[in-house]
Design an enzyme around this catalytic site. Structure first.
Site, PDB file in Angstrom:
ATOM      1  N   GLY A  11      41.715  19.903  36.158  1.00  0.00           N
ATOM      2  CA  GLY A  11      40.456  19.366  36.702  1.00  0.00           C
ATOM      3  C   GLY A  11      39.300  20.355  36.602  1.00  0.00           C
ATOM      4  O   GLY A  11      39.490  21.551  36.399  1.00  0.00           O
ATOM      5  N   ARG A  15      33.228  20.148  42.761  1.00  0.00           N
ATOM      6  CA  ARG A  15      32.718  20.451  44.102  1.00  0.00           C
ATOM      7  C   ARG A  15      32.611  21.956  44.372  1.00  0.00           C
ATOM      8  O   ARG A  15      31.974  22.381  45.313  1.00  0.00           O
ATOM      9  CB  ARG A  15      33.636  19.798  45.156  1.00  0.00           C
ATOM     10  CG  ARG A  15      33.523  18.281  45.195  1.00  0.00           C
ATOM     11  CD  ARG A  15      34.685  17.640  45.957  1.00  0.00           C
ATOM     12  NE  ARG A  15      35.918  17.579  45.162  1.00  0.00           N
ATOM     13  CZ  ARG A  15      37.054  17.026  45.572  1.00  0.00           C
ATOM     14  NH1 ARG A  15      37.131  16.489  46.770  1.00  0.00           N
ATOM     15  NH2 ARG A  15      38.121  17.007  44.784  1.00  0.00           N
ATOM     16  N   LYS A  22      38.377  25.655  38.827  1.00  0.00           N
ATOM     17  CA  LYS A  22      38.787  25.841  40.224  1.00  0.00           C
ATOM     18  C   LYS A  22      40.103  26.602  40.381  1.00  0.00           C
ATOM     19  O   LYS A  22      40.203  27.531  41.190  1.00  0.00           O
ATOM     20  CB  LYS A  22      38.887  24.474  40.910  1.00  0.00           C
ATOM     21  CG  LYS A  22      39.418  24.555  42.328  1.00  0.00           C
ATOM     22  CD  LYS A  22      39.175  23.289  43.116  1.00  0.00           C
ATOM     23  CE  LYS A  22      40.061  22.157  42.726  1.00  0.00           C
ATOM     24  NZ  LYS A  22      39.902  20.999  43.634  1.00  0.00           N
ATOM     25  N   GLN A  72      45.793  18.015  28.982  1.00  0.00           N
ATOM     26  CA  GLN A  72      45.088  16.776  29.336  1.00  0.00           C
ATOM     27  C   GLN A  72      43.652  16.959  28.832  1.00  0.00           C
ATOM     28  O   GLN A  72      42.845  17.616  29.476  1.00  0.00           O
ATOM     29  CB  GLN A  72      45.101  16.575  30.865  1.00  0.00           C
ATOM     30  CG  GLN A  72      44.508  15.246  31.281  1.00  0.00           C
ATOM     31  CD  GLN A  72      44.112  15.203  32.759  1.00  0.00           C
ATOM     32  OE1 GLN A  72      43.918  16.227  33.414  1.00  0.00           O
ATOM     33  NE2 GLN A  72      43.966  14.004  33.281  1.00  0.00           N
ATOM     34  N   ASN A 226      38.731  22.531  47.737  1.00  0.00           N
ATOM     35  CA  ASN A 226      37.826  21.793  46.853  1.00  0.00           C
ATOM     36  C   ASN A 226      36.470  22.459  46.680  1.00  0.00           C
ATOM     37  O   ASN A 226      35.738  22.136  45.760  1.00  0.00           O
ATOM     38  CB  ASN A 226      37.631  20.375  47.388  1.00  0.00           C
ATOM     39  CG  ASN A 226      38.926  19.590  47.368  1.00  0.00           C
ATOM     40  OD1 ASN A 226      39.712  19.685  46.427  1.00  0.00           O
ATOM     41  ND2 ASN A 226      39.189  18.839  48.421  1.00  0.00           N
ATOM     42  N   ASN A 375      41.889  76.967  44.310  1.00  0.00           N
ATOM     43  CA  ASN A 375      40.844  76.716  45.295  1.00  0.00           C
ATOM     44  C   ASN A 375      39.505  76.523  44.566  1.00  0.00           C
ATOM     45  O   ASN A 375      39.057  77.423  43.855  1.00  0.00           O
ATOM     46  CB  ASN A 375      40.747  77.891  46.258  1.00  0.00           C
ATOM     47  CG  ASN A 375      39.816  77.561  47.397  1.00  0.00           C
ATOM     48  OD1 ASN A 375      40.177  76.870  48.339  1.00  0.00           O
ATOM     49  ND2 ASN A 375      38.582  78.036  47.293  1.00  0.00           N
ATOM     50  N   ALA A 421      31.258  83.128  41.587  1.00  0.00           N
ATOM     51  CA  ALA A 421      30.366  82.011  41.908  1.00  0.00           C
ATOM     52  C   ALA A 421      29.236  81.923  40.887  1.00  0.00           C
ATOM     53  O   ALA A 421      28.766  82.932  40.371  1.00  0.00           O
ATOM     54  CB  ALA A 421      29.797  82.196  43.300  1.00  0.00           C
ATOM     55  N   ARG A 438      27.211  84.924  34.312  1.00  0.00           N
ATOM     56  CA  ARG A 438      25.860  84.581  34.771  1.00  0.00           C
ATOM     57  C   ARG A 438      24.968  85.808  34.610  1.00  0.00           C
ATOM     58  O   ARG A 438      25.475  86.927  34.462  1.00  0.00           O
ATOM     59  CB  ARG A 438      25.866  84.122  36.224  1.00  0.00           C
ATOM     60  CG  ARG A 438      26.491  85.098  37.194  1.00  0.00           C
ATOM     61  CD  ARG A 438      26.208  84.690  38.618  1.00  0.00           C
ATOM     62  NE  ARG A 438      27.303  84.861  39.536  1.00  0.00           N
ATOM     63  CZ  ARG A 438      27.519  85.965  40.258  1.00  0.00           C
ATOM     64  NH1 ARG A 438      26.747  87.026  40.102  1.00  0.00           N
ATOM     65  NH2 ARG A 438      28.513  86.021  41.100  1.00  0.00           N
TER      66      ARG A 438
END
Ligand code: UD1
Ligand code: CA
Length: 458
Positions: A11, A15, A22, A72, A226, A375, A421, A438
């Site tokens: 189907g 609705r 559906k 179908q 539905n 860590n 760091a 760095r």
């Protein structure tokens, strides 16, 4: 006696007012039709045939080759839908269990009970009914003066007296298979709607064959959906019954009306689930884990005594005693080892960590293999993407990654390495080394006044 299931899913579901057919519409993220087929598979039924038509590709994609299909091509009603399975089923001996594709809440023990009752009563056709205080939209069960069921009348064809009938058709039928196809051929088109109603089979069969009803106690499980309001009603019912099942088997759920757990989730005892939590897909939550509040887990395994708070975990594994969150995001096959700490604003993608590793604040780990007792300082990042390709980072055991370190992949860091760091690491670091990458700091004496206004004397 062979048992067949015939599921009507051709189907349009007009609705619903949605594009999606559906029966494919999801409830708790799983298509309606999947609930039905999963339950039939667990029942004593031998073969499943699903009738498809409108957007049949969508249904076939969901169910694959678990079932056979009948097509179908024109949606001319429920009777016509059954008839389209004639080429596969019509000449088979056995019993057929007919189910609408918009009734996802019936579970397999009830299916088996209905089939046993059909057999014990010696029925040719059993119509499964329920009693509704507000029967609107359902076909009414009509009986003669002896109480024998003689027909089903759809809401729009009811006279005033019939409208008051509270016993309604669930659209579940158990029927002798040969008789089904013999009679379904005889159904005439309904004049008003121009459809062939399967319900007419009752009227056609009751004089020559044994037609009976079976009224289910809980009308929720035979509710037909539905429209989108129906979806929400079913979803609420399913959520409550899933939560109740978990609570009865030893899971503590705080404020359960805010907790949504999918149908296939496994939760062991002594787990605590806090408010606003969603656990979906094929997730497994092991003994003693603590989940939530405000957490989403999909297709993931959370091991014993792990704790996930205010976080998202998708397609990932968290091992024993690890804490995740608040505000962490694990995804795409992250696997976090035992006794880890994954803290605030940490994202882990497609990476593994060994036992005892900590990434406590503001960290991104992607495409990385990380050892034990590592860590990560605040703000450290695996730089896994060069704009074209993703690259791997490999980190050994007992490594200390300082704050704001960039690990530019591909890069390998040996065991017991210390990274200062602010380093941007672009080369491999050998075992035991300290890496610093760095610029050195320069202090320009008395120079800040160019930027900061001198304090005025008072
Ligand atoms: C149907 C019953 C009604 C019953 C109610 C219970 C009929 C005529 N009416 O009404 O008596 O109380 O279910 O929920 O049977 N379908 C097809 N092909 C079609 C039409 C429908 O496969 O041509 C499928 C739909 O996809 C759906 C199921 O059949 O899964 C039921 O159809 P639906 O239109 O929802 O029937 P209702 O009007 O609810
Ligand atoms: Ca329906």
């Amino acid at each position: 006696m062979k048992k067949y299931a015939l599921v009507l899913a051709a189907g349009k579901g007009t609705r619903m007012r949605t594009e999606m057919p559906k029966c494919a519409f999801p409830i708790l993220k799983k298509p309606m039709i999947s609930y039905i087929v999963e339950n039939i598979e667990k029942s004593s039924i031998d073969e499943i045939c699903v009738i498809v038509g409108h957007k049949k590709d969508v249904i076939e994609e969901i169910l694959g080759d678990r079932v056979t299909y009948a097509i179908q091509s024109q949606q001319l009603g429920t009777g016509h839908a059954v008839l389209s399975a004639a080429p596969q089923l019509a000449d088979k001996e056995g019993v057929t269990f007919i189910l609408p594709g918009d009734m996802p809440l019936m579970e397999y023990p009830l299916m088996d009970k209905l089939m046993r009752s059909h057999e014990e009563m010696g029925n040719d056709l059993t119509v499964v009914t329920m009693s509704m205080d507000y029967p609107k939209g359902y076909g009414r069960i009509v009986r003669n003066e002896y109480g024998i069921v003689t027909g089903i009348v759809e809401e729009n064809d009811c006279n005033e007296a019939q409208k008051l009938i509270k016993e309604v058709n669930s659209s579940v039928y158990i029927v002798n298979n040969k008789l089904l196809f013999e009679y379904v051929k005889k159904i005439q088109k309904n004049d008003r709607k121009g459809e062939y109603y399967l319900t007419d089979i009752v009227n056609l069969m009751h004089q020559e064959h044994k037609v009976n009803t079976f009224m289910v106690r809980n009308p929720m499980v035979t509710m037909g959906i539905n429209d989108l309001f129906g979806i929400s009603v079913a979803e609420k019912y399913l959520r409550e019954s899933i939560n109740k099942g978990h609570m009865l088997s030893g899971v503590s759920i705080v404020n359960p009306e805010t907790v949504t757990i999918g149908h296939n989730v496994i939760i062991e005892e002594a787990v605590w689930i806090y408010p606003n939590t969603t656990i979906m897909g094929n997730s497994v939550i092991k003994k003693g884990a603590i989940i939530g509040p405000n957490t989403e887990i999909v297709d993931s395994v959370i091991h014993e005594k792990a704790e996930i708070r205010h976080s998202i975990v998708l397609d990932s594994i968290v091992h024993e005693n690890t804490t995740v969150g608040p505000f962490a995001h694990l995804r795409n096959h992250a696997e976090i080892g035992k006794n880890n700490r994954i803290g605030n604003f940490v994202e882990v993608k497609k990476s593994t960590t060994g036992e005892g590793t900590k990434a406590a604040h503001l960290i991104y780990l992607g495409d990385a293999t990380i050892g034990k007792n590592v860590n990560f300082g605040c703000g450290s990042v695996t730089v896994n993407y060069d704009g074209v390709k993703k690259h791997q980072t490999v980190i050994g055991d007992d490594v200390f990654v300082g704050c704001n370190v960039n690990l530019v992949a591909p890069v390998t860091v040996g065991d017991r390495v210390f990274i200062a760091a602010g380093s941007t690491v672009t080369q491999d670091i050998p075992k035991g080394a300290m890496a610093i990458a760095r610029n050195r700091q320069i202090n320009k004496e008395d120079y800040a006044k160019h930027f900061i206004k001198p304090k005025e004397d008072k």
